[in-house]
Design an enzyme around this catalytic site. Structure first.
Site, PDB file in Angstrom:
ATOM      1  N   GLU A  19       0.852  -1.198   0.000  1.00 18.01           N
ATOM      2  CA  GLU A  19       0.000   0.000   0.000  1.00 18.01           C
ATOM      3  C   GLU A  19       0.884   1.242   0.000  1.00 18.01           C
ATOM      4  O   GLU A  19       1.863   1.308   0.749  1.00 18.01           O
ATOM      5  CB  GLU A  19      -0.893   0.015   1.251  1.00 18.01           C
ATOM      6  N   ALA A 122     -19.976   1.009   4.108  1.00 17.32           N
ATOM      7  CA  ALA A 122     -19.274   0.457   2.937  1.00 17.32           C
ATOM      8  C   ALA A 122     -20.092  -0.609   2.208  1.00 17.32           C
ATOM      9  O   ALA A 122     -19.950  -0.767   0.993  1.00 17.32           O
ATOM     10  CB  ALA A 122     -17.918  -0.102   3.371  1.00 17.32           C
ATOM     11  N   GLN A 209       5.045   7.657  13.967  1.00 17.75           N
ATOM     12  CA  GLN A 209       4.182   6.881  13.077  1.00 17.75           C
ATOM     13  C   GLN A 209       3.392   5.854  13.883  1.00 17.75           C
ATOM     14  O   GLN A 209       2.199   5.662  13.678  1.00 17.75           O
ATOM     15  CB  GLN A 209       5.061   6.205  12.004  1.00 17.75           C
TER      16      GLN A 209
END
Ligand code: FAD
Length: 284
Positions: A19, A122, A209
Site C-alpha cells: 500500500e 461500505a 508513526q
C-alpha cells in the site's frame, strides 16, 4: 488481473502486495521507492484515497504505477460523496482498464457539512459497485473490531453485509499480535465468511508513526513494542531495525499458519518492507 483471480488462481501463498499513499509534494521519490519494491514481484500496489475527497492526484499516480508494469488497486471512499460523483469516478476507473477497487466508507468527517448521506456504510458502496461495474472488490476487515463498533462480533456481522453485497477479498487493518488475526479468521469461517483474508502488516518505522497509526485504530500494542519505542525514543535507526525484526517474526508465523497474503503498509518507504521480504525469502 482481478483480485478474485489473484487469490484463487494462485496458490503460491503468501502473495505479496503493497500500500502507498499519494504524496503531498511531488511523486518522484515515491516512484523511486516503488521501483525498489517492484523487485519483490508484488501482485499489485494499492493506493489510498483521502476520505475528504482529496483524490485528484490519485488517478494520475495510478497510471504511473501501471506504466511501471504493476497491477493496481485504488482505494475508494464514499462517506463524503454523492451517488453521482461515485458513479463518475467508477466509470473513469473502469474505462482506464483498472480491474479492482478497495471499497471503503472512510472516516466520518469532523465537519458535518462535509458528509454526504448517499452512502452511510461500505456495504452500500459495495452493492453499488457490484451493480454498476465489473470491478473485483476488496473490503476492510478489523481483527480487533472497528474503532466505532461496540465489539468484534457486531463488527463481523457488518463485515458479512459487505461480503453478501459482493466483496471478493478482505484486507485487514494492521495488527501486532498474530493471535488476534487467527482468532478473527476463525470467527469469520464460523460465520460462513470464506473469502481470502489478507494480513495488513505495518513495519514500525518511527515512534510518531506508531502513535499516529494506533491512535486512529483499535490495535493492541504488545509490551515489547512499547518498551522498545521508549528505549529507542532518540535512536530512530534502532527503532526501525527493531520494527523490521518484529514484522519479520510476525510474517514468518503467519506463513507457518498458511496466510494467503501479506499486504504491507509501506508508508511510501521501501527500506523496511524490502528488508522484511529479504528476511522471509527462503520461507515464502
Ligand atoms: P464500514 O464497513 O462501513 O464500517 C464502519 C463502521 O460501521 C464499523 O464500525 C462497522 O461495524 C459499522 N457498520 C458497517 N456497516 C454497517 C451497517 N450496515 N449498519 C450499521 N453499522 C455498520 N480510509 C481512507 O480514508 N482512505 C483509505 O484509502 C483507506 N484505506 C484503508 C485500507 C485498509 C486495508 C483499512 C483496514 C482501512 C482503510 N481506511 C481508509 C480506513 C477506513 O476508511 C476507516 O476505518 C473507516 O472508519 C471505516 O471504513 P470501512 O469501509 O471499514 O466502513
Amino acid at each position: 488481473m482481478k483480485l478474485k483471480e489473484i487469490y484463487t488462481n494462485n496458490k503460491n501463498f503468501p502473495l505479496i502486495s503493497f500500500e502507498v499513499f499519494p504524496p503531498k509534494s511531488d511523486d518522484k521519490k515515491l516512484i523511486e521507492e516503488i521501483k525498489v519494491l517492484k523487485q519483490y514481484t508484488p501482485q499489485f500496489i494499492s493506493l489510498t484515497y483521502g476520505a475528504g475527497g482529496k483524490g485528484n492526484k490519485s488517478f494520475e499516480l495510478l497510471n504511473i504505477i501501471r506504466n511501471l508494469g504493476i497491477n493496481v488497486v485504488p482505494h475508494f471512499t464514499c462517506i463524503t460523496s454523492s451517488k453521482k460523483s461515485v458513479n463518475e469516478r467508477l466509470i473513469k476507473i473502469e474505462k482506464s482498464g483498472i480491474e479492482n477497487i478497495l471499497a471503503l466508507r472512510g472516516d466520518i468527517p469532523t465537519c458535518e457539512s462535509d458528509r454526504h448521506f448517499d452512502f452511510n456504510y461500505a456495504n452500500e458502496l459495495v452493492a453499488f459497485i457490484k451493480d454498476k461495474t465489473n470491478l473485483s472488490i476488496g473490503v476492510a476487515g478489523y481483527p480487533e473490531g472497528h474503532i466505532e463498533s461496540p465489539d468484534l462480533h457486531s463488527d463481523i456481522l457488518n463485515l458479512k453485509k459487505k461480503v453478501n453485497a459482493g466483496a471478493d477479498v478482505i484486507f485487514t487493518q494492521l495488527f501486532f499480535d498474530n493471535k488476534k488475526f487467527y482468532n478473527y479468521t476463525e470467527i469469520l469461517r464460523e460465520k460462513g465468511i470464506n473469502l481470502p483474508v489478507i494480513a495488513g502488516i505495518m513495519p514500525i518505522i518511527s515512534k510518531n508513526q506508531l502513535q499516529k497509526m494506533t491512535s486512529m485504530a483499535r490495535v493492541t500494542i504488545p509490551n515489547i513494542i512499547n518498551e522498545k519505542a521508549e528505549k529507542y525514543a532518540d535512536d530512530p535507526i534502532s527503532l526501525r531495525d527493531f520494527g523490521i525484526d518484529y514484522a519479520t517474526e510476525q510474517c514468518l508465523d503467519l506463513i507457518k499458519n498458511n496466510v494467503e497474503g501479506l499486504h504491507f503498509f509501506t508508508l511510501n518507504k521501501s527500506y523496511s518492507t524490502a528488508k522484511i521480504l529479504d528476511n522471509i525469502k527462503g520461507v515464502r
